[in-house]
Design a protein around this motif. Structure first.
Motif, PDB file in Angstrom:
ATOM      1  N   GLU A 106      89.557 -52.374 121.089  1.00 61.22           N
ATOM      2  CA  GLU A 106      90.986 -52.223 120.829  1.00 61.22           C
ATOM      3  C   GLU A 106      91.292 -52.943 119.522  1.00 61.22           C
ATOM      4  O   GLU A 106      90.884 -54.076 119.309  1.00 61.22           O
ATOM      5  N   GLY A 107      91.954 -52.245 118.607  1.00 60.27           N
ATOM      6  CA  GLY A 107      92.249 -52.807 117.294  1.00 60.27           C
ATOM      7  C   GLY A 107      91.101 -52.681 116.310  1.00 60.27           C
ATOM      8  O   GLY A 107      91.180 -53.169 115.191  1.00 60.27           O
ATOM      9  N   GLY A 108      90.043 -51.992 116.716  1.00 59.55           N
ATOM     10  CA  GLY A 108      88.870 -51.833 115.857  1.00 59.55           C
ATOM     11  C   GLY A 108      88.982 -50.637 114.927  1.00 59.55           C
ATOM     12  O   GLY A 108      89.810 -49.750 115.110  1.00 59.55           O
ATOM     13  N   THR A 109      88.115 -50.629 113.938  1.00 57.31           N
ATOM     14  CA  THR A 109      88.081 -49.560 112.943  1.00 57.31           C
ATOM     15  C   THR A 109      87.086 -48.489 113.364  1.00 57.31           C
ATOM     16  O   THR A 109      85.954 -48.796 113.727  1.00 57.31           O
ATOM     17  N   TYR A 110      87.523 -47.239 113.314  1.00 56.02           N
ATOM     18  CA  TYR A 110      86.637 -46.094 113.564  1.00 56.02           C
ATOM     19  C   TYR A 110      86.205 -45.619 112.191  1.00 56.02           C
ATOM     20  O   TYR A 110      86.998 -45.090 111.421  1.00 56.02           O
ATOM     21  N   GLN A 111      84.949 -45.810 111.885  1.00 51.39           N
ATOM     22  CA  GLN A 111      84.494 -45.559 110.526  1.00 51.39           C
ATOM     23  C   GLN A 111      83.644 -44.301 110.395  1.00 51.39           C
ATOM     24  O   GLN A 111      82.853 -43.987 111.265  1.00 51.39           O
ATOM     25  N   PRO A 112      83.831 -43.580 109.294  1.00 47.14           N
ATOM     26  CA  PRO A 112      82.957 -42.440 109.006  1.00 47.14           C
ATOM     27  C   PRO A 112      81.577 -42.967 108.626  1.00 47.14           C
ATOM     28  O   PRO A 112      81.436 -44.098 108.164  1.00 47.14           O
ATOM     29  N   ASN A 113      80.542 -42.154 108.862  1.00 45.94           N
ATOM     30  CA  ASN A 113      79.193 -42.588 108.484  1.00 45.94           C
ATOM     31  C   ASN A 113      78.408 -41.519 107.733  1.00 45.94           C
ATOM     32  O   ASN A 113      77.289 -41.775 107.305  1.00 45.94           O
ATOM     33  N   THR A 114      78.973 -40.326 107.573  1.00 44.48           N
ATOM     34  CA  THR A 114      78.270 -39.240 106.902  1.00 44.48           C
ATOM     35  C   THR A 114      79.236 -38.437 106.033  1.00 44.48           C
ATOM     36  O   THR A 114      80.307 -38.044 106.505  1.00 44.48           O
ATOM     37  N   ILE A 115      78.861 -38.203 104.805  1.00 43.59           N
ATOM     38  CA  ILE A 115      79.629 -37.328 103.928  1.00 43.59           C
ATOM     39  C   ILE A 115      79.105 -35.907 104.098  1.00 43.59           C
ATOM     40  O   ILE A 115      77.905 -35.661 103.931  1.00 43.59           O
ATOM     41  N   ILE A 116      79.987 -34.984 104.433  1.00 44.43           N
ATOM     42  CA  ILE A 116      79.603 -33.578 104.576  1.00 44.43           C
ATOM     43  C   ILE A 116      79.776 -32.850 103.246  1.00 44.43           C
ATOM     44  O   ILE A 116      78.889 -32.136 102.798  1.00 44.43           O
ATOM     45  N   ARG A 117      80.930 -33.038 102.611  1.00 39.45           N
ATOM     46  CA  ARG A 117      81.210 -32.420 101.312  1.00 39.45           C
ATOM     47  C   ARG A 117      81.953 -33.427 100.450  1.00 39.45           C
ATOM     48  O   ARG A 117      82.797 -34.165 100.935  1.00 39.45           O
ATOM     49  N   ARG A 118      81.660 -33.429  99.161  1.00 41.27           N
ATOM     50  CA  ARG A 118      82.401 -34.269  98.229  1.00 41.27           C
ATOM     51  C   ARG A 118      82.263 -33.705  96.837  1.00 41.27           C
ATOM     52  O   ARG A 118      81.194 -33.242  96.454  1.00 41.27           O
ATOM     53  N   PHE A 119      83.364 -33.712  96.093  1.00 44.85           N
ATOM     54  CA  PHE A 119      83.267 -33.430  94.663  1.00 44.85           C
ATOM     55  C   PHE A 119      84.208 -34.374  93.936  1.00 44.85           C
ATOM     56  O   PHE A 119      85.193 -34.848  94.487  1.00 44.85           O
ATOM     57  N   GLY A 120      83.875 -34.686  92.705  1.00 39.27           N
ATOM     58  CA  GLY A 120      84.654 -35.640  91.928  1.00 39.27           C
ATOM     59  C   GLY A 120      84.345 -37.067  92.338  1.00 39.27           C
ATOM     60  O   GLY A 120      83.562 -37.319  93.244  1.00 39.27           O
ATOM     61  N   GLN A 121      84.971 -38.004  91.647  1.00 36.90           N
ATOM     62  CA  GLN A 121      84.711 -39.422  91.886  1.00 36.90           C
ATOM     63  C   GLN A 121      85.904 -40.186  92.453  1.00 36.90           C
ATOM     64  O   GLN A 121      85.805 -41.382  92.695  1.00 36.90           O
ATOM     65  N   CYS A 122      87.029 -39.531  92.672  1.00 37.40           N
ATOM     66  CA  CYS A 122      88.229 -40.238  93.115  1.00 37.40           C
ATOM     67  C   CYS A 122      88.236 -40.555  94.619  1.00 37.40           C
ATOM     68  O   CYS A 122      88.998 -41.408  95.052  1.00 37.40           O
ATOM     69  N   CYS A 123      87.420 -39.883  95.401  1.00 36.84           N
ATOM     70  CA  CYS A 123      87.367 -40.111  96.847  1.00 36.84           C
ATOM     71  C   CYS A 123      85.947 -40.502  97.215  1.00 36.84           C
ATOM     72  O   CYS A 123      85.020 -39.717  97.022  1.00 36.84           O
ATOM     73  N   GLN A 124      85.780 -41.702  97.739  1.00 43.04           N
ATOM     74  CA  GLN A 124      84.460 -42.226  98.077  1.00 43.04           C
ATOM     75  C   GLN A 124      84.474 -42.807  99.486  1.00 43.04           C
ATOM     76  O   GLN A 124      85.507 -43.268  99.968  1.00 43.04           O
TER      77      GLN A 124
ATOM     78  N   GLY B  14      95.527 -49.752 121.580  1.00 39.64           N
ATOM     79  CA  GLY B  14      95.891 -49.461 122.964  1.00 39.64           C
ATOM     80  C   GLY B  14      94.815 -49.794 123.961  1.00 39.64           C
ATOM     81  O   GLY B  14      95.107 -50.247 125.060  1.00 39.64           O
ATOM     82  N   GLN B  15      93.570 -49.559 123.603  1.00 39.67           N
ATOM     83  CA  GLN B  15      92.441 -49.852 124.481  1.00 39.67           C
ATOM     84  C   GLN B  15      91.136 -49.657 123.725  1.00 39.67           C
ATOM     85  O   GLN B  15      91.101 -49.018 122.678  1.00 39.67           O
ATOM     86  N   ALA B  16      90.079 -50.219 124.274  1.00 45.87           N
ATOM     87  CA  ALA B  16      88.738 -49.959 123.746  1.00 45.87           C
ATOM     88  C   ALA B  16      88.368 -48.531 124.129  1.00 45.87           C
ATOM     89  O   ALA B  16      88.766 -48.038 125.186  1.00 45.87           O
ATOM     90  N   VAL B  17      87.638 -47.848 123.262  1.00 46.28           N
ATOM     91  CA  VAL B  17      87.246 -46.464 123.526  1.00 46.28           C
ATOM     92  C   VAL B  17      85.805 -46.243 123.077  1.00 46.28           C
ATOM     93  O   VAL B  17      85.226 -47.046 122.358  1.00 46.28           O
ATOM     94  N   THR B  18      85.287 -45.109 123.488  1.00 44.22           N
ATOM     95  CA  THR B  18      84.032 -44.610 122.945  1.00 44.22           C
ATOM     96  C   THR B  18      84.392 -43.467 122.012  1.00 44.22           C
ATOM     97  O   THR B  18      85.028 -42.494 122.431  1.00 44.22           O
TER      98      THR B  18
END
Length: 134
Positions: A19-37, A119-123
């Motif tokens: 609860e209160g934790g960050t759900y983080q991405p771990n894989t880039i599927i598509r990317r172009f340009g340098q403004c979004c990393q 709100g709660q811990a989740v999977t």
């Protein structure tokens, strides 16, 4: 700096999120340009201007009750960029989704977006983030 840029990042691995934790991405599927990393547990926006952001997360609850997903920009909740669902029973799975526009202000070179579960811990079962620089 002006650039056309976009990123689509996901996390399809099973993740335990407190609860209160960050759900983080771990894989880039598509990317172009340098403004979004992708940067560790966050998304880095490089360059002043407006960014369209869409986030979807599928989570499984650990208790009955509410669960929220909120987009934070530089440590502050982005107004209106949150979603709430009710877990009806332990082990139920819900999908949370939100979208909006964030801004990196003049005089600032970058900004950081994070996805916080409340709100709660989740999977976490699936996270998808789509960001496009306007």
């Amino acid at each position: 700096m002006s650039c056309k840029s976009a990123i689509y990042a996901v996390n399809t691995s099973t993740a335990t999120i407190p609860e209160g934790g960050t759900y983080q991405p771990n894989t880039i599927i598509r990317r172009f340009g340098q403004c979004c990393q992708m940067a560790n547990n966050a998304m880095q926006l490089n360059g002043q201007g407006y960014y369209d952001v869409a986030v979807t997360a599928t989570v499984t609850g650990t208790v009955a009750g509410g669960v929220t997903m909120t987009v934070y920009q530089d440590g502050a909740a982005v107004p209106g960029m949150n979603a709430t669902q009710t877990i009806k029973a332990v082990g139920d799975t819900v999908t949370l989704g939100t979208s909006g526009i964030v801004r990196v202000y003049c005089g600032k070179n970058s900004s950081t977006l994070t996805i916080v579960i409340g709100g709660q811990a989740v999977t976490g079962n699936n996270l998808a983030i789509d960001i496009t620089k306007q």
